[in-house]
Scaffold this active site. Structure first.
Site, PDB file in Angstrom:
ATOM      1  N   GLU A  41      92.995 -49.781 124.985  1.00 35.49           N
ATOM      2  CA  GLU A  41      94.516 -49.897 125.890  1.00 35.49           C
ATOM      3  C   GLU A  41      94.202 -51.356 126.620  1.00 35.49           C
ATOM      4  O   GLU A  41      93.250 -51.427 127.307  1.00 35.49           O
ATOM      5  CB  GLU A  41      94.576 -48.824 126.971  1.00 35.49           C
ATOM      6  CG  GLU A  41      95.642 -48.927 127.642  1.00 35.49           C
ATOM      7  CD  GLU A  41      95.911 -47.617 128.502  1.00 35.49           C
ATOM      8  OE1 GLU A  41      94.963 -46.572 128.555  1.00 35.49           O
ATOM      9  OE2 GLU A  41      97.050 -47.733 129.348  1.00 35.49           O
ATOM     10  N   ARG A 267      80.519 -40.226 125.701  1.00 37.33           N
ATOM     11  CA  ARG A 267      80.543 -41.615 126.244  1.00 37.33           C
ATOM     12  C   ARG A 267      79.478 -42.126 126.849  1.00 37.33           C
ATOM     13  O   ARG A 267      78.510 -41.349 127.193  1.00 37.33           O
ATOM     14  CB  ARG A 267      81.388 -41.647 127.698  1.00 37.33           C
ATOM     15  CG  ARG A 267      82.689 -41.014 127.682  1.00 37.33           C
ATOM     16  CD  ARG A 267      83.268 -40.949 129.097  1.00 37.33           C
ATOM     17  NE  ARG A 267      83.859 -42.054 129.477  1.00 37.33           N
ATOM     18  CZ  ARG A 267      85.147 -42.703 129.191  1.00 37.33           C
ATOM     19  NH1 ARG A 267      85.759 -41.926 128.334  1.00 37.33           N
ATOM     20  NH2 ARG A 267      85.318 -43.748 129.537  1.00 37.33           N
ATOM     21  N   LYS A 277      87.812 -47.826 133.792  1.00 43.19           N
ATOM     22  CA  LYS A 277      88.719 -49.315 134.236  1.00 43.19           C
ATOM     23  C   LYS A 277      89.364 -49.412 135.469  1.00 43.19           C
ATOM     24  O   LYS A 277      89.632 -50.460 135.775  1.00 43.19           O
ATOM     25  CB  LYS A 277      89.554 -49.495 132.959  1.00 43.19           C
ATOM     26  CG  LYS A 277      89.222 -50.382 131.814  1.00 43.19           C
ATOM     27  CD  LYS A 277      90.077 -50.576 130.762  1.00 43.19           C
ATOM     28  CE  LYS A 277      90.253 -49.376 129.764  1.00 43.19           C
ATOM     29  NZ  LYS A 277      91.245 -49.778 128.673  1.00 43.19           N
TER      30      LYS A 277
HETATM   31  P1  ATP Z   1      88.809 -45.764 131.002  1.00 42.61           P
HETATM   32  O1  ATP Z   1      88.758 -44.434 130.819  1.00 42.61           O
HETATM   33  O2  ATP Z   1      87.723 -46.701 131.685  1.00 42.61           O
HETATM   34  O3  ATP Z   1      90.080 -46.617 131.391  1.00 42.61           O
HETATM   35  P2  ATP Z   1      89.379 -45.718 128.421  1.00 42.61           P
HETATM   36  O4  ATP Z   1      88.611 -44.657 127.374  1.00 42.61           O
HETATM   37  O5  ATP Z   1      90.897 -45.460 128.632  1.00 42.61           O
HETATM   38  O6  ATP Z   1      88.529 -46.328 129.508  1.00 42.61           O
HETATM   39  P3  ATP Z   1      90.196 -47.384 126.087  1.00 42.61           P
HETATM   40  O7  ATP Z   1      90.751 -48.631 126.216  1.00 42.61           O
HETATM   41  O8  ATP Z   1      91.347 -46.340 125.964  1.00 42.61           O
HETATM   42  O9  ATP Z   1      89.675 -47.165 127.657  1.00 42.61           O
HETATM   43  O10 ATP Z   1      88.906 -47.168 125.312  1.00 42.61           O
HETATM   44  C1  ATP Z   1      89.012 -47.616 123.956  1.00 42.61           C
HETATM   45  C2  ATP Z   1      88.045 -46.718 123.024  1.00 42.61           C
HETATM   46  O11 ATP Z   1      86.725 -47.055 123.750  1.00 42.61           O
HETATM   47  C3  ATP Z   1      88.243 -45.240 123.167  1.00 42.61           C
HETATM   48  O12 ATP Z   1      87.988 -44.824 121.799  1.00 42.61           O
HETATM   49  C4  ATP Z   1      87.196 -44.804 124.325  1.00 42.61           C
HETATM   50  O13 ATP Z   1      87.258 -43.407 123.679  1.00 42.61           O
HETATM   51  C5  ATP Z   1      86.288 -45.712 123.999  1.00 42.61           C
HETATM   52  N1  ATP Z   1      85.500 -45.762 125.126  1.00 42.61           N
HETATM   53  C6  ATP Z   1      85.826 -45.984 126.455  1.00 42.61           C
HETATM   54  N2  ATP Z   1      84.848 -45.866 127.393  1.00 42.61           N
HETATM   55  C7  ATP Z   1      83.779 -45.527 126.575  1.00 42.61           C
HETATM   56  C8  ATP Z   1      82.392 -45.247 127.219  1.00 42.61           C
HETATM   57  N3  ATP Z   1      81.978 -45.364 128.465  1.00 42.61           N
HETATM   58  N4  ATP Z   1      81.642 -44.923 125.968  1.00 42.61           N
HETATM   59  C9  ATP Z   1      81.884 -44.912 124.781  1.00 42.61           C
HETATM   60  N5  ATP Z   1      83.154 -45.329 124.340  1.00 42.61           N
HETATM   61  C10 ATP Z   1      83.901 -45.552 125.273  1.00 42.61           C
HETATM   62 MG    MG Z   2      92.071 -44.639 126.994  1.00 40.96          MG
END
Ligand code: ATP
Ligand code: MG
Length: 563
Positions: A41, A267, A277
């Site tokens: 995102e 994660r 984020k």
């Molecule tokens: P946040 O919860 O910090 O806002 P997010 O998961 O919403 O992070 P995205 O941009 O949606 O962030 O993530 C893109 C991809 O990266 C998704 O498939 C997500 O599952 C993966 N991802 C995000 N954070 C992690 C993490 N800590 N470990 C492994 N994969 C991750």
């Molecule tokens: Mg997300």
């Protein structure tokens, strides 16, 4: 540094539950060609947790001759920006991966998604609800209580079609209505209790402008985008496990062109680090750090700026493996991967961070000489360079003690030490200023010890790094420590109260060997005895700046040895 030779450095037969599944799907023909996607995102910069997802999605695609797409999950125009899109593309490439074709966007599919929402309505599987967000939450029930039907759940297909069209046409304000899938208000899985699939947001979108004022939710957009793109294995983190039944329900109930399957993995979490984020955004917006790429940030751009090579991040991620149980990793493991790599690849140089001047009284005034220095004892191909030596040099303040205990093997009055690549020197006098602070040392050197050995076989216990005053370059050096003092800063809302006030120390007037000016931003090097460093993009020719990537001492190796 050359970061192009990538994508192949995972062990050829990595075994984890996702790779096993892919292997068997390919073997039994369930899957012809593997297609994955990395779906960020664009509401912030990528962090090391994303690196895990990147290495997995792009890694399996390359291992199994598949394709991996980059898809921006841009369904929420309120928080998304072009700056983030650009940074994400740069960071994925820097990690060593290239996506298949042009970057995709969930917003590319807004027309199709709208049509599919209409399709659900026409089939009696979606309805427009007038309850507000709070009421929807209250009606949804809890884990132990079933939900209650919304009073609008029984609307006719015609009424729903009319209202949804009018939502799209902008007739209603934000939050006045939503479109919900009509599934099961008593499902044991709360995600199946008539989830919201479209909401009204009167906000211009970075890509679709003002075309839309209704936007699909993540759940409605994600699986359908996967289907449109022919994604076969949609890999996401464990918090989406409970969304999988909804993912599958939508794929089954819509005329989508393919049937992707979702698989969830744990994660990455790190101690002393926040990876949400929302929290990283807060650190940037409130000025606790100097931007998203501050070298203390766990962002990919921050790690890069600190001097951490992409190959070390990939190594770190591959050592963690892919599992289904959440765990928190000690960042000392990443440090260990960085040291192991840089020990082999980083050239050694001499730099004095807290200089103390030394005058070698028996060295001829006005003269100097060039001495051979080995660039990397771990890599013969790195060759040698010459370092300047002369009557005045700098050593590290810490390397001298006036009243030294017996175990102090560095310089002290009357004691002899080796200068790296140069000579033995003996301290003969200590010069102080009015307030008693040591400002200079007087020494003598033994010309017979050139290169670092005494022909008479006498030994010294200490070897010091040094820089000749004659051509030393002045530089700023930034030292970093954990950003937080709390090992689990993310657990409290008030996490900024646990920021480490000593996470950044700026040293000025450091003295560098001039060959350090030949390094580019992004190159890694070792300052002998001090650690690994990298040139910061703030550098100018007149005012170079170096970041300490890491000290030399490996705490991870110690932890492992003691466990
Ligand atoms: P946040 O919860 O910090 O806002 P997010 O998961 O919403 O992070 P995205 O941009 O949606 O962030 O993530 C893109 C991809 O990266 C998704 O498939 C997500 O599952 C993966 N991802 C995000 N954070 C992690 C993490 N800590 N470990 C492994 N994969 C991750
Ligand atoms: Mg997300």
């Amino acid at each position: 540094m050359n970061e192009t030779e990538t994508q192949t450095d995972a062990a050829p037969e990595t075994r984890d539950f996702i790779r096993e599944r892919i292997r068997s799907d390919l073997a039994d023909g369930t899957t012809d060609q593997l297609v994955t996607r990395f779906p960020p995102e664009p509401n912030g910069y990528l962090h090391i947790g994303h690196a895990k997802s990147i290495c997995l999605n792009f890694g399996v695609a390359s291992e199994f001759k598949g394709l991996c797409r980059l898809r921006f999950d841009d369904t929420n125009p309120a928080k998304e920006e072009q700056e983030f899109i650009d940074a994400i593309e740069e960071d994925v490439r820097w990690m060593g991966f290239e996506w298949d074709g042009a970057p995709r966007h969930a917003s590319d599919y807004f027309d199709q998604l709208y049509d599919w929402a209409v399709y659900l309505i026409e089939n009696g599987k979606a309805y427009v609800d007038d309850l507000n967000a709070e009421e929807i939450r209250a009606y949804r029930g809890t884990l132990t209580e079933p939900g209650k039907d919304s009073p609008y759940r029984g609307r006719s297909v015609e009424e729903n079609l009319d209202l949804f069209t009018r939502m799209k046409n902008g007739e209603f304000p934000d939050g006045a209505k939503v479109l919900r899938a009509k599934i099961d208000m008593s499902s044991g899985n709360i995600n199946m209790r008539d989830p919201v699939i479209y909401r009204i947001v009167h906000k211009s979108h970075p890509r679709t402008g003002d075309t839309w004022c209704i936007y699909p939710t993540y759940d409605f957009a994600h699986g359908q985008s996967d289907a449109i793109e022919g994604v076969t294995h949609s890999l996401c983190t464990l918090e989406f496990e409970d969304h999988r039944p909804l993912y599958d329900w939508l794929v089954e109930n819509l005329p989508v062109p393919a049937s992707p399957r979702q698989y969830e993995f744990a994660r990455l979490n790190l101690t002393y680090t926040v990876l949400s984020k929302r929290r990283l955004t807060q650190l940037v917006q409130e000025g606790h750090v100097n931007g998203w790429n501050d070298p203390r940030m766990p962002t990919i751009s921050g790690l890069r700026r600190r001097g951490i090579p992409a190959a070390a991040i990939r190594d770190f991620v591959s050592r963690l493996g892919v599992t289904k149980s959440d765990s928190t990793v000690d960042p000392a493991l990443l440090d260990h991967c960085v040291r192991e790599l840089l020990n082999k690849t980083a050239e050694r140089r001499m730099a004095v961070l807290r200089p103390l001047k030394v005058v070698i009284e028996n060295y001829p005034d006005g003269e100097g000489e060039n001495l051979d220095a080995v660039n990397n004892p771990e890599d013969d191909a790195a060759g040698k360079r010459q370092v300047r030596f002369g009557r005045e040099i700098y050593i590290e303040r810490d390397d001298f003690m006036e009243d030294a205990p017996k175990k102090f093997f560095r310089l002290a009055p009357g004691r002899e030490v080796r200068l790296r690549w140069a000579y033995f020197i003996t301290c003969t006098d200590v010069i102080k200023d009015d307030v008693g602070e040591i400002i200079e040392l007087r020494c003598t050197y033994d010309p017979a010890t050139k290169g670092g050995d005494a022909p008479d076989g006498r030994k010294v216990k200490g070897t010091l790094h040094w820089v000749a005053a004659e051509n030393a370059v002045d530089a700023e050096v930034r030292l970093y420590d954990h950003l937080f003092t709390d090992p689990a800063p993310g657990r409290q809302e008030d996490f900024v109260s646990t920021l480490n006030p000593e996470s950044l120390e700026v040293l000025t007037g450091c003295k560098l060997e001039p060959s350090l000016m030949d390094f580019e931003v992004g190159d890694a090097m070792q300052f002998e005895r001090l650690g690994y460093f990298a040139k910061d993009p703030d550098s100018t020719d007149a005012a170079p700046v170096f970041n300490r990537t890491m000290t030399l001492r490996d705490t991870w190796a110690k932890i492992q040895a003691n466990s």
